[in-house]
Scaffold this motif. Structure first.
Motif, mmCIF file in Angstrom:
data_model
loop_
_atom_site.group_PDB
_atom_site.id
_atom_site.type_symbol
_atom_site.label_atom_id
_atom_site.label_comp_id
_atom_site.label_asym_id
_atom_site.label_seq_id
_atom_site.Cartn_x
_atom_site.Cartn_y
_atom_site.Cartn_z
ATOM 1 N N TRP B 119 0.816 -1.209 0.000
ATOM 2 C CA TRP B 119 0.000 0.000 0.000
ATOM 3 C C TRP B 119 0.847 1.254 0.000
ATOM 4 O O TRP B 119 0.419 2.297 -0.474
ATOM 5 C CB TRP B 119 -0.986 -0.018 1.172
ATOM 6 C CG TRP B 119 -2.112 -0.923 0.830
ATOM 7 C CD1 TRP B 119 -2.181 -2.262 1.059
ATOM 8 C CD2 TRP B 119 -3.309 -0.563 0.121
ATOM 9 N NE1 TRP B 119 -3.338 -2.764 0.541
ATOM 10 C CE2 TRP B 119 -4.056 -1.756 -0.035
ATOM 11 C CE3 TRP B 119 -3.809 0.622 -0.388
ATOM 12 C CZ2 TRP B 119 -5.280 -1.772 -0.689
ATOM 13 C CZ3 TRP B 119 -5.030 0.601 -1.034
ATOM 14 C CH2 TRP B 119 -5.754 -0.581 -1.178
ATOM 15 N N GLN B 120 2.053 1.123 0.533
ATOM 16 C CA GLN B 120 2.990 2.240 0.470
ATOM 17 C C GLN B 120 3.269 2.592 -0.995
ATOM 18 O O GLN B 120 3.255 3.754 -1.381
ATOM 19 C CB GLN B 120 4.290 1.803 1.162
ATOM 20 C CG GLN B 120 5.263 2.903 1.433
ATOM 21 C CD GLN B 120 6.543 2.324 1.993
ATOM 22 O OE1 GLN B 120 6.803 1.134 1.890
ATOM 23 N NE2 GLN B 120 7.349 3.175 2.590
ATOM 24 N N ILE B 121 3.469 1.537 -1.808
ATOM 25 C CA ILE B 121 3.712 1.762 -3.233
ATOM 26 C C ILE B 121 2.429 2.175 -3.930
ATOM 27 O O ILE B 121 2.385 3.163 -4.667
ATOM 28 C CB ILE B 121 4.271 0.473 -3.875
ATOM 29 C CG1 ILE B 121 5.646 0.154 -3.312
ATOM 30 C CG2 ILE B 121 4.320 0.613 -5.386
ATOM 31 C CD1 ILE B 121 6.176 -1.189 -3.715
ATOM 32 N N PHE B 122 1.346 1.413 -3.659
ATOM 33 C CA PHE B 122 0.090 1.589 -4.372
ATOM 34 C C PHE B 122 -0.518 2.973 -4.127
ATOM 35 O O PHE B 122 -1.187 3.526 -4.990
ATOM 36 C CB PHE B 122 -0.878 0.493 -3.913
ATOM 37 C CG PHE B 122 -2.006 0.239 -4.848
ATOM 38 C CD1 PHE B 122 -1.773 -0.074 -6.173
ATOM 39 C CD2 PHE B 122 -3.319 0.288 -4.402
ATOM 40 C CE1 PHE B 122 -2.813 -0.332 -7.041
ATOM 41 C CE2 PHE B 122 -4.374 0.043 -5.269
ATOM 42 C CZ PHE B 122 -4.114 -0.269 -6.589
ATOM 43 N N ARG B 124 1.159 5.819 -3.416
ATOM 44 C CA ARG B 124 1.973 6.985 -3.754
ATOM 45 C C ARG B 124 1.483 7.661 -5.020
ATOM 46 O O ARG B 124 1.126 7.005 -5.992
ATOM 47 C CB ARG B 124 3.439 6.578 -3.920
ATOM 48 C CG ARG B 124 4.179 6.528 -2.601
ATOM 49 C CD ARG B 124 5.561 6.026 -2.825
ATOM 50 N NE ARG B 124 6.305 6.980 -3.645
ATOM 51 C CZ ARG B 124 7.390 7.618 -3.222
ATOM 52 N NH1 ARG B 124 7.835 7.407 -2.011
ATOM 53 N NH2 ARG B 124 8.028 8.438 -4.006
ATOM 54 N N GLY B 128 2.262 4.968 -7.692
ATOM 55 C CA GLY B 128 1.202 4.020 -7.337
ATOM 56 C C GLY B 128 -0.094 4.327 -8.052
ATOM 57 O O GLY B 128 -0.498 5.482 -8.174
ATOM 58 N N THR B 153 -6.088 5.568 4.326
ATOM 59 C CA THR B 153 -5.275 4.518 3.715
ATOM 60 C C THR B 153 -5.083 3.341 4.662
ATOM 61 O O THR B 153 -5.186 2.187 4.252
ATOM 62 C CB THR B 153 -3.903 5.091 3.300
ATOM 63 O OG1 THR B 153 -4.110 6.331 2.649
ATOM 64 C CG2 THR B 153 -3.189 4.138 2.385
ATOM 65 N N PRO C 19 -3.815 -4.331 -6.113
ATOM 66 C CA PRO C 19 -2.553 -3.989 -5.435
ATOM 67 C C PRO C 19 -1.493 -5.059 -5.613
ATOM 68 O O PRO C 19 -0.313 -4.742 -5.782
ATOM 69 C CB PRO C 19 -2.963 -3.873 -3.968
ATOM 70 C CG PRO C 19 -4.403 -3.585 -3.986
ATOM 71 C CD PRO C 19 -4.939 -4.321 -5.175
ATOM 72 N N TRP C 22 -0.052 -4.775 -9.039
ATOM 73 C CA TRP C 22 0.841 -3.623 -9.095
ATOM 74 C C TRP C 22 2.227 -3.980 -8.586
ATOM 75 O O TRP C 22 3.247 -3.618 -9.173
ATOM 76 C CB TRP C 22 0.237 -2.475 -8.285
ATOM 77 C CG TRP C 22 0.726 -1.148 -8.736
ATOM 78 C CD1 TRP C 22 1.568 -0.315 -8.074
ATOM 79 C CD2 TRP C 22 0.388 -0.497 -9.959
ATOM 80 N NE1 TRP C 22 1.787 0.810 -8.807
ATOM 81 C CE2 TRP C 22 1.077 0.730 -9.970
ATOM 82 C CE3 TRP C 22 -0.410 -0.830 -11.044
ATOM 83 C CZ2 TRP C 22 0.979 1.624 -11.019
ATOM 84 C CZ3 TRP C 22 -0.514 0.063 -12.091
ATOM 85 C CH2 TRP C 22 0.179 1.274 -12.073
ATOM 86 N N LEU C 23 2.245 -4.725 -7.471
ATOM 87 C CA LEU C 23 3.516 -5.149 -6.879
ATOM 88 C C LEU C 23 4.270 -6.058 -7.849
ATOM 89 O O LEU C 23 5.462 -5.897 -8.089
ATOM 90 C CB LEU C 23 3.234 -5.880 -5.567
ATOM 91 C CG LEU C 23 4.441 -6.210 -4.714
ATOM 92 C CD1 LEU C 23 4.902 -4.979 -3.954
ATOM 93 C CD2 LEU C 23 4.107 -7.321 -3.740
ATOM 94 N N TRP C 232 12.943 0.465 -4.809
ATOM 95 C CA TRP C 232 11.570 -0.012 -5.017
ATOM 96 C C TRP C 232 11.512 -1.343 -5.743
ATOM 97 O O TRP C 232 10.737 -2.221 -5.363
ATOM 98 C CB TRP C 232 10.769 1.024 -5.811
ATOM 99 C CG TRP C 232 10.514 2.281 -5.062
ATOM 100 C CD1 TRP C 232 11.063 3.497 -5.310
ATOM 101 C CD2 TRP C 232 9.662 2.454 -3.934
ATOM 102 N NE1 TRP C 232 10.600 4.416 -4.413
ATOM 103 C CE2 TRP C 232 9.747 3.808 -3.562
ATOM 104 C CE3 TRP C 232 8.849 1.597 -3.205
ATOM 105 C CZ2 TRP C 232 9.042 4.328 -2.486
ATOM 106 C CZ3 TRP C 232 8.132 2.103 -2.138
ATOM 107 C CH2 TRP C 232 8.244 3.457 -1.786
#
Lengths: 90, 286, 266
Positions: B119-122, B124, B128, B153, C19, C22-23, C232
């Motif tokens: 979620w940190q990535i998603f 941003r 994200g 969030t 999500p 996305w990862l 990242w």
């Protein structure tokens, strides 16, 4: 055992709890408990009642410590009276 | 089902008792010891209940307690209805039911810190999808700077992670309802709502209690996800109890106050889990 | 009606998977591409991030450590929880309800409460930074949960089966291993799934009780983040790799889980 940082009061406290559990076990062996309904809203056994009184005793103490500057003997007395009430009529 | 009365059963339980007692009772006693002393390295003084008084009157900790209750409450309010809805929508049998089960279980198996990372990535705004999307829609969304966004969030992350648990539990509860009930309902031309209210919901009661208990307790001790996502900020806006405690114990090494804090925290947990447990067992016996 | 249900479910599943997608997608991108802009598909497909993890011992030992202590934890938990759950489901004994509640409170109490003394206790008995130490610590919350779930499944097995077996001359251990355990196979599958899940995702205790030799992957990840900016791509790759064991486990127990859930008992 050094890291456990024992003090006399806390040691006495746990010995006390241990004694209560031991007494309950012996009492149970001598005369098994019968679940009954008292003023508490649920049916309780002796073990439930002692747990309820101990837990509420803890919160009585916290309440007095947090809200007042009275010495600890005040909540202690109330808790003990409460314990007898719950054990007898709970 | 009648159970046999036998105290020999204690021998079967003994390994569990010893194993759990080792990790539960010794640390608990130690925390009590810490909580009534002032400790610097090797020297320690007995201070009585001073730390308790200080913790109970500490406004920062009162805030995080309130925050914690609001968070756990919101988690339940969102996840329980959503979980039930998802369970009702799941196919009853066949290949697709297995596939949906597996997909639903997937978020549950993501390690807590990776949930934070995802979620940190998603979230941003620059890299994200979620954060970028919200900003593209004209919302000024930034979870690292705006407390409301951070809250939102963290909550959304928890919903993403744990609603499946409620859904899976409810699904198992729904499967336990015999078909005859539904047939009787369709003969009576009962509406969907009536079927839900009078047939499905009562059957779900016991699994829902387990789900609510697990969700309440786990959200009450939430630590890793907000720690990774926001570090408790911005400000203190997402600092929940566990994190406040860990900061105090490990970060500042205030062992005494942290001990008192732990005991109060533990007592609250004990009270709430006892209430739930009593509701559960007494609901069953009726 | 059915169309609406399918639609609703699809929306929810997209919400769950997006999500993770996305990862996954990010783990195949290079860092410059990640920071360069938003895209749904990597322009240049790269395995560099995964190579970093597979060649650097601090990364891959993290995975081995985690898998090792989770497996240990599953073995210990199931071994002690099975007989205990049987006792709870079949017998009334002194203090059974209170014992059960006490076990549950350990599942409910936050690890943060016991963090410091845990560290001290495990150091003083020489379990600090060992796999077995983390496995034992995780038993604190996994054993009560396992007893709870298994007890539900065992109560669903009629008592007559036990009694017939005893009349046929089975001893308790033989009956338990040969007849009873196969009957609740699905229950054991579901329990194993939950034990795996909670031990695998836990970070706070695992991080506190280890330093080098048994450091879990989750701790490796958090420390790498704080070290030198955020890489990242590698972080995403590491995340994907932590999800994989869970996928494997759930694949193996899928039939048990489906059946276990279908039995209406969890």
């Amino acid at each position: 055992m050094e890291w456990m940082a024992w003090t006399t009061p806390s040691a006495l406290f746990f010995v006390g709890i241990g004694c209560i559990i031991l007494t309950m076990v012996c009492w149970e062996i001598v005369s098994p408990t019968v679940a009954s309904k008292g003023f508490l809203p649920i049916i309780t056994t002796r073990g439930d009642r002692i747990f309820i009184s101990l837990l509420s005793a803890a919160f009585i103490h916290l309440g007095f410590i947090g809200l007042t500057m009275l010495p600890l003997s005040v909540p202690l007395t109330i808790a003990i009276i409460w314990l007898f009430i719950v054990m007898k009529w709970g | 089902m009648k159970k046999t009365k036998s105290n020999k059963a204690w021998f079967l339980v003994l390994p569990v008792f010893i194993l759990v007692a080792f990790s539960a009772i010794v640390p608990l006693m130690t925390v009590v010891n810490y909580s009534i002393q002032d400790i610097f390295g090797a020297t320690r003084y007995f201070v009585g209940v001073e730390w308790y008084r200080e913790i109970l009157n500490n406004s920062r900790l009162q805030d995080s307690l309130v925050r914690q209750f609001v968070f756990s409450g919101s988690v339940l309010l969102i996840e329980v209805p959503l979980g039930i809805a998802v369970a009702l929508m799941m196919p009853k049998a066949g290949k697709w039911s297995v596939v949906t089960l597996l997909v639903l279980a997937l978020p549950l198996l993501v390690p807590l810190n990776v949930v934070g990372t995802i979620w940190q990535i998603f979230g941003r705004a620059d890299i994200g999808l979620f954060g970028w999307g919200l900003n593209a829609l004209g919302m000024d969304y930034n979870y690292a700077a705006n407390p409301m966004d951070a809250w939102f969030t963290v909550l959304l992350m928890d919903v993403w992670h744990w609603t499946s648990l409620i859904a899976l539990l409810c699904y198992s509860g729904l499967r336990a309802i015999p078909d005859a009930y539904y047939q009787a309902a369709s003969i009576d031309r009962a509406s969907n709502w009536a079927v839900f209210r009078y047939i499905q919901l009562p059957k779900l009661k016991s699994v829902l209690l387990i789900g609510v208990l697990l969700r309440f307790m786990d959200s009450f001790m939430i630590y890793t996800e907000p720690f990774v996502l926001t570090g408790g900020g911005p400000g203190n806006s997402t600092t929940f109890l566990s994190q406040a405690l860990t900061k105090m114990a490990v970060g500042q090494f205030d062992i005494g106050p942290a001990g008192a804090f732990s005991i109060i925290y533990f007592l609250i947990i004990l009270l709430v889990s006892w209430l739930f447990y009593t509701a559960m067992t007494h609901g069953d016996s009726k | 009606m059915n169309k609406k249900k399918t639609l609703g479910l699809s929306v929810y599943i997209i919400f769950l998977l997006l999500p993770i997608y996305w990862l996954l997608m990010m783990s195949f991108k290079s860092n410059s591409e990640i920071l360069g802009g938003l895209s749904f598909w990597p322009d240049t497909f790269t395995f560099d991030n995964y190579m970093t993890i597979f060649t650097d011992p601090t990364w891959y030992t993290g995975y081995l450590n985690s898998i090792y202590y989770v497996a240990l934890n599953m073995i210990i938990t199931l071994t002690v929880a099975l007989p205990a759950a049987y006792a709870f489901s079949r017998y009334n004994f002194m203090g059974d309800k209170h014992l059960f509640f006490w076990l549950l409170t350990n599942r409910m109490s936050p690890p943060a409460v016991f963090l410091l003394p845990f560290f001290q206790l495990y150091s003083s008995v020489g379990l600090f930074d060992t796999h077995i130490g983390v496995a034992l610590a995780h038993c604190l919350f996994n054993v009560p949960l396992a007893v709870w779930i298994l007890e539900g499944f065992m109560s669903g097995v009629p008592r007559e089966i036990d009694e017939t077996a005893y009349i046929d001359g089975y001893t308790f251990p033989k009956f338990f291993a040969k007849i009873f355990l196969p009957l609740i196979r699905s229950g054991i599958g579901v329990t194993a799934f939950f034990i795996f899940m909670f031990s695998w995702v836990e970070l706070l205790l695992a991080r506190t009780l280890t330093s080098v030799d048994a450091k879990p992957i989750a701790a490796v990840m958090t420390r790498t983040v704080s070290a030198s900016g955020i890489d990242w791509g590698v972080l995403a790759a590491a995340g994907v790799l932590t999800i994989l064991p869970g996928v494997v486990v759930i694949w193996f127990v899928r039939n048990h889980v489906a059946k276990g859930f279908a039995l209406g008992r969890v």
